[in-house]
Motif scaffolding. Structure first.
Motif, short mmCIF file in Angstrom:
data_model
loop_
_atom_site.label_atom_id
_atom_site.label_comp_id
_atom_site.label_asym_id
_atom_site.label_seq_id
_atom_site.Cartn_x
_atom_site.Cartn_y
_atom_site.Cartn_z
N LEU A 1 -0.41 -0.11 6.36
CA LEU A 1 0.91 0.47 6.60
C LEU A 1 1.95 -0.60 6.91
O LEU A 1 3.06 -0.58 6.38
CB LEU A 1 0.84 1.50 7.75
N ASP A 2 1.58 -1.58 7.73
CA ASP A 2 2.52 -2.67 8.05
C ASP A 2 2.92 -3.41 6.79
O ASP A 2 4.09 -3.77 6.61
CB ASP A 2 1.88 -3.67 9.03
N VAL A 3 1.95 -3.66 5.90
CA VAL A 3 2.24 -4.37 4.66
C VAL A 3 3.25 -3.58 3.83
O VAL A 3 4.26 -4.12 3.36
CB VAL A 3 0.94 -4.61 3.85
N ILE A 4 3.00 -2.30 3.67
CA ILE A 4 3.88 -1.47 2.85
C ILE A 4 5.29 -1.43 3.44
O ILE A 4 6.28 -1.60 2.73
CB ILE A 4 3.31 -0.03 2.70
N GLU A 5 5.38 -1.26 4.76
CA GLU A 5 6.70 -1.19 5.39
C GLU A 5 7.48 -2.49 5.23
O GLU A 5 8.68 -2.48 4.96
CB GLU A 5 6.57 -0.79 6.86
N MET A 6 6.78 -3.61 5.38
CA MET A 6 7.47 -4.89 5.23
C MET A 6 7.97 -5.08 3.80
O MET A 6 9.06 -5.60 3.57
CB MET A 6 6.55 -6.05 5.63
N LEU A 7 7.15 -4.66 2.84
CA LEU A 7 7.54 -4.84 1.44
C LEU A 7 8.66 -3.89 1.03
O LEU A 7 9.53 -4.23 0.23
CB LEU A 7 6.33 -4.65 0.52
N GLU A 8 8.64 -2.70 1.63
CA GLU A 8 9.69 -1.72 1.29
C GLU A 8 11.05 -2.17 1.79
O GLU A 8 12.07 -1.81 1.23
CB GLU A 8 9.35 -0.34 1.87
N ILE B 1 2.49 3.44 -2.60
CA ILE B 1 2.55 2.20 -3.40
C ILE B 1 2.91 2.53 -4.85
O ILE B 1 3.79 1.89 -5.44
CB ILE B 1 1.17 1.48 -3.35
N LEU B 2 2.27 3.54 -5.38
CA LEU B 2 2.52 3.91 -6.77
C LEU B 2 3.94 4.44 -6.95
O LEU B 2 4.62 4.11 -7.93
CB LEU B 2 1.49 4.94 -7.25
N TRP C 1 4.81 -0.28 -7.64
CA TRP C 1 4.04 -1.53 -7.53
C TRP C 1 2.73 -1.42 -8.30
O TRP C 1 2.26 -0.33 -8.60
CB TRP C 1 3.75 -1.86 -6.06
N GLY C 2 2.13 -2.59 -8.57
CA GLY C 2 0.88 -2.62 -9.32
C GLY C 2 -0.34 -2.53 -8.41
O GLY C 2 -0.31 -2.94 -7.24
N MET C 3 -1.41 -2.00 -8.97
CA MET C 3 -2.70 -1.94 -8.27
C MET C 3 -3.69 -2.76 -9.07
O MET C 3 -3.92 -2.48 -10.26
CB MET C 3 -3.21 -0.50 -8.25
N SER C 4 -4.28 -3.76 -8.44
CA SER C 4 -5.23 -4.60 -9.14
C SER C 4 -6.65 -4.16 -8.79
O SER C 4 -7.03 -4.13 -7.63
CB SER C 4 -4.96 -6.04 -8.75
N ILE C 5 -7.39 -3.80 -9.82
CA ILE C 5 -8.71 -3.18 -9.64
C ILE C 5 -9.83 -4.21 -9.81
O ILE C 5 -9.94 -4.84 -10.86
CB ILE C 5 -8.90 -2.03 -10.67
#
Ligand SMILES: [Zn+2]
Length: 256
Positions: A141-148, A172-173, A177-181
């Protein structure tokens, strides 16, 4: 077959005796690109060396979040300055990792410092206008908020081996953003659900080599083993493997 590995560490000691042969084998198997993510001061220099020597290796530079916390402010800003001057395809591996949680030896300052470092990398990606390859563990969640709250690489953000919950995957989607599998999608249901949820246009593939081999009897991973991820994605999306490999190659070309 066109194979793209957007997150590998071919600079690690696991390949030090036979890297040339590994690269040859991987080329023969259809590997077109390996984005080698740097994890620290020494690693970043080695990544640049490897990229000069092998045409399929493309350099991404960064510092592994846990390592950021252990660096002095001076060391850290010297490395940011170094990275800012290099010709690279992405910033990575960077992000947040709270695996040590609250029993880490640094107390609260641990998370604060890690976030400050990540912020520096986000603005570096903004400045250099390159994509950002993001590691997040127990810190989704912290990562997403910082990137947003920023816009690195004009929104070209790729979450590497993301294991967060379903509503965070959706967020994320929705952000585009991209999702690397990774290859281990062949055995982890959580990753299979992400493939189900994500549009083809937002999927990329990776190994995190030398880690996360898809085969129980082969410990060291290699980019060519991505074929296992391609097979699994094809099965979930009801496409054939060749088609999937082409679509992911096109995603790579569009993003990088
Ligand atoms: Zn990694």
């Amino acid at each position: 077959m066109l194979i793209v590995d957007i997150h590998a560490h071919m600079d690690f000691d696991e390949y030090k005796d036979d890297l040339d042969k590994v690269i040859e084998d991987n080329k023969k198997a259809g590997v077109r690109v390996i984005i080698n993510n740097g994890v620290g001061v020494k690693s970043n220099r080695r990544v640049l060396e490897l990229a000069k020597k092998h045409d399929i290796i493309k350099p991404a530079l960064g510092i592994y979040p846990v390592q950021c916390v252990e660096m002095s402010e001076e060391e850290f800003s010297r490395e940011i300055d170094f990275i800012s001057k290099q010709d690279i395809v992405a910033i990575g591996e960077v992000g947040l990792d709270y695996k040590k949680g609250d029993d880490n030896p640094y107390g609260d300052a641990y998370k604060r410092k890690m976030k400050r470092c990540f912020e520096e990398f986000i603005s570096l990606a903004e400045k250099k206008s390159v994509p950002l390859i993001v590691h997040s563990r127990k810190a989704e969640l912290d990562v997403i908020e910082m990137l947003e709250s920023s816009n690195p690489g004009e929104g070209r953000i790729i979450m590497h081996c993301f294991m967060g919950r379903k509503h965070l995957v959706k967020r994320i989607l929705d952000n585009g953003w991209g999702m690397s599998i990774p290859c281990i999608v062949n055995k982890l249901q959580q990753l299979q659900l992400i493939v189900e949820q994500a549009p083809m246009e937002q999927l990329l593939t990776e190994t995190d080599s030398p880690y996360l081999s898809p085969y129980p009897d082969t410990k060291r991973n290699e980019p060519r083993f991505i074929v296992e991820a391609l097979k699994k994605i094809a099965e979930i999306k009801k496409l054939n493997v060749e088609e999937v490999s082409k679509m992911i190659y096109m995603n790579y070309q569009r993003i990088f």
